[in-house]
Design a protein around this motif. Sequence first.
Motif, mmCIF file in Angstrom:
data_model
loop_
_atom_site.group_PDB
_atom_site.id
_atom_site.type_symbol
_atom_site.label_atom_id
_atom_site.label_comp_id
_atom_site.label_asym_id
_atom_site.label_seq_id
_atom_site.Cartn_x
_atom_site.Cartn_y
_atom_site.Cartn_z
ATOM 1 N N CYS A 212 0.828 -1.203 0.000
ATOM 2 C CA CYS A 212 0.000 0.000 0.000
ATOM 3 C C CYS A 212 0.862 1.252 0.000
ATOM 4 O O CYS A 212 0.367 2.358 -0.189
ATOM 5 C CB CYS A 212 -0.926 -0.006 1.212
ATOM 6 N N ASN A 213 2.172 1.065 0.268
ATOM 7 C CA ASN A 213 3.118 2.180 0.292
ATOM 8 C C ASN A 213 2.952 3.123 1.472
ATOM 9 O O ASN A 213 3.518 4.222 1.476
ATOM 10 C CB ASN A 213 3.064 2.999 -1.010
ATOM 11 N N ALA A 214 2.181 2.729 2.473
ATOM 12 C CA ALA A 214 2.014 3.611 3.634
ATOM 13 C C ALA A 214 3.350 3.845 4.326
ATOM 14 O O ALA A 214 3.667 4.964 4.725
ATOM 15 C CB ALA A 214 0.999 3.022 4.610
ATOM 16 N N CYS A 215 4.175 2.794 4.457
ATOM 17 C CA CYS A 215 5.477 2.939 5.128
ATOM 18 C C CYS A 215 6.346 3.947 4.396
ATOM 19 O O CYS A 215 7.024 4.771 5.008
ATOM 20 C CB CYS A 215 6.183 1.583 5.233
ATOM 21 N N ARG A 216 6.301 3.903 3.079
ATOM 22 C CA ARG A 216 7.104 4.818 2.276
ATOM 23 C C ARG A 216 6.547 6.244 2.355
ATOM 24 O O ARG A 216 7.282 7.200 2.549
ATOM 25 C CB ARG A 216 7.110 4.359 0.817
ATOM 26 N N ASN A 217 5.241 6.358 2.212
ATOM 27 C CA ASN A 217 4.670 7.702 2.120
ATOM 28 C C ASN A 217 4.671 8.455 3.441
ATOM 29 O O ASN A 217 4.601 9.674 3.463
ATOM 30 C CB ASN A 217 3.251 7.628 1.544
ATOM 31 N N CYS A 267 6.732 4.131 10.108
ATOM 32 C CA CYS A 267 6.478 3.008 9.196
ATOM 33 C C CYS A 267 5.811 1.864 9.937
ATOM 34 O O CYS A 267 4.849 1.262 9.471
ATOM 35 C CB CYS A 267 7.773 2.548 8.541
ATOM 36 N N CYS A 271 1.665 0.578 9.247
ATOM 37 C CA CYS A 271 1.497 -0.641 8.446
ATOM 38 C C CYS A 271 0.173 -1.326 8.802
ATOM 39 O O CYS A 271 -0.030 -1.745 9.931
ATOM 40 C CB CYS A 271 2.642 -1.618 8.660
ATOM 41 N N CYS B 236 -0.991 7.282 0.427
ATOM 42 C CA CYS B 236 -0.689 5.854 0.450
ATOM 43 C C CYS B 236 -1.958 5.143 0.002
ATOM 44 O O CYS B 236 -2.978 5.779 -0.238
ATOM 45 C CB CYS B 236 -0.250 5.391 1.836
#
Lengths: 319, 338
Positions: A212-217, A267, A271, B236
Amino acid sequence: MKKITEALKAEARKLLESNAVDLVIAYEQGSDLVHLTPLFANTPEKVDRISYNPFAVNNLGKYLLDYAPGEAKIGVVVKGCDSRALNRLIQDNCIPRERIVVIAVPCSGQLDPEKVLAKVDPRAELIEVIEQGDNYVLKTSAGDVTLNKKEFSREKCLTCETPVPVLSDITVGEVKGEGKANDYAAVKQLEALSPAEKNTFWEKYFSRCIRCNACRNVCSACNCRECVFDMMEPYWVSKKTSLSDNTVFHLTRAMHVAGRCVDCGECDRVCPMDIPLRKLNQKVLKDVKELFGSPTPGSSAEAEIALGRYNPDDPEEFM
Amino acid sequence: MNKIIKKDQLAAVLDSIAAKYQLIAPVQDESTVLFKPGVAGKDVVLDAVNSTVSPKGAFFPQWETMYIYNTAEADFAIKYPEEGPDRVLFGIRPCDMMALLHIDPVFIGSKFGDYYYETKRNKTTIIGVSCAKVAHTCFCSTFGGSPTGNKGADIMFYDLGDKYAVEVITDKGKAVADLFSKFLVDDTGAPAEVEAKAKELASLLKPVDVTGVKEIMDGAFENPYWKELSRKCLNCGVCTFICPTCHCFDVVDEAYMCDGQRVRCWDTCMAKDFNLAAGGHNTRPTKLEKVRNRFMHKLKYHLDRYNLAGCVGCGRCSQKCPVNLDITQVISDVKAVK
């Protein structure tokens, strides 16, 4: 904590009314008792919505990247952990120091919303949070709840290195408590495993990832204008959530933020699949510390940056 | 509904189904609960209010191979995947069943039917399980749902503490129910218990009123509210990936030398390349357009197209959004900003 909220409102109002800043990034009450949510106050009216309590979990430093293009001056509320991100963003020339007004709040630890949910009526109104020694007392419309800090804190807060922000223009609230050096106990446990056991451990988590890219965003160290995981040409990493592609995603990210990860733990918090990402990033943090003798990135504005500077006298033997 | 199954018999019931069908059901993986195929009855977990990720993936997986090809062969030697076994999806909650009914018309019955979704849908019998409890984020009644709703189920299990009241609804369901008929016990009091449970749970749902919201959304495209709201969004994809009704996908070719496969993956309107067109133009380039699109889709576009709500009130996004950007808050905000 009411005092901190009122002081934040007063400081934000002063900054906006004197045109010292164009925007103050702070917190306001979220949609339930256990959440605050980021607030972007660009008018004195919005300042009235500012709130602060131990549910101020977000690292607001990340949002500075949204306002980096242009000339706007930004006031930003930070806790100790978040403040390291500011230093690191400034060091990477992501945004000049002069455009930021740091509103520092010394922190006594954040509460874990998930843990607290079991103890409160989430739809009740949160009237006030009072700090009493080892406890937080939540005064709610459904009665008072006393929460032991150790038991209900977020895990990262139990080993906090910098409860007091490492940089500040305005400090709100009392300075108390000292930081502890991280002993990386969780990392050491993992390091003691055999390669096969480590593989089993991480494969279990990586295979669960939904990318989902939450950690990155949410990550302040992830400030590339174009991310390798967004590129279609070349198509470096597949959008498939296969174990192989997920592993590439997480290991690439861990290595790529080495020297820039400030250990804010965001992060890990965001998650949705509860992958213990902080364990992964702490391994890299620990290695960077041991190999380069540098402190946790962002701990000071002056400290030498590991992996962030070119040096012709690099001591690396093979160069 | 006046037949029941004792809860201590559930594993045996599920194993009798699994002997003939592939069983897809929720299992616990540490703090997460996920629907997995091919599970054993004893591993099925129904304690959670709902699964971490919605079970839409049983029909619309996060990624699937549409076909494989070889560019060196005549006509590219295209091979399609096998249809797969007949399946029973057990343990899906009423909100998620409603979500399937709401995304069915996207994939089925239009001029361009979707072979992959429709095949899986046809080969699957659905056994819904009513909610035993609700979370503070649950608001299914807002969109006509109920913690004990049976819409979309072939068989419905109603949770009554130490037993399930069983209702066989369709012929498809009857074929599966025949497999576990020996476990069914008469209980004439069950329907009244179900009704009482329905009332109790409905009273605990979060009250969210969408009356008039569609009409406001019709005229709210340019409202400055979206810009203010979108500031906190991280773009996200948590909300869209765990959502039971989000159904956007991307199609990519993955090839090595002459061998390739065409893959369909979940996409998200939060992604950088979601609206990126050839030539580099992006029709939804910033947080503003992306966030507005998500809520317009949930509260307006899906209604425009199918007269069905784009949200079913499962509450997953409210729980998991990293910045507490809560759709129930958006609904109440929108009414105030008009």
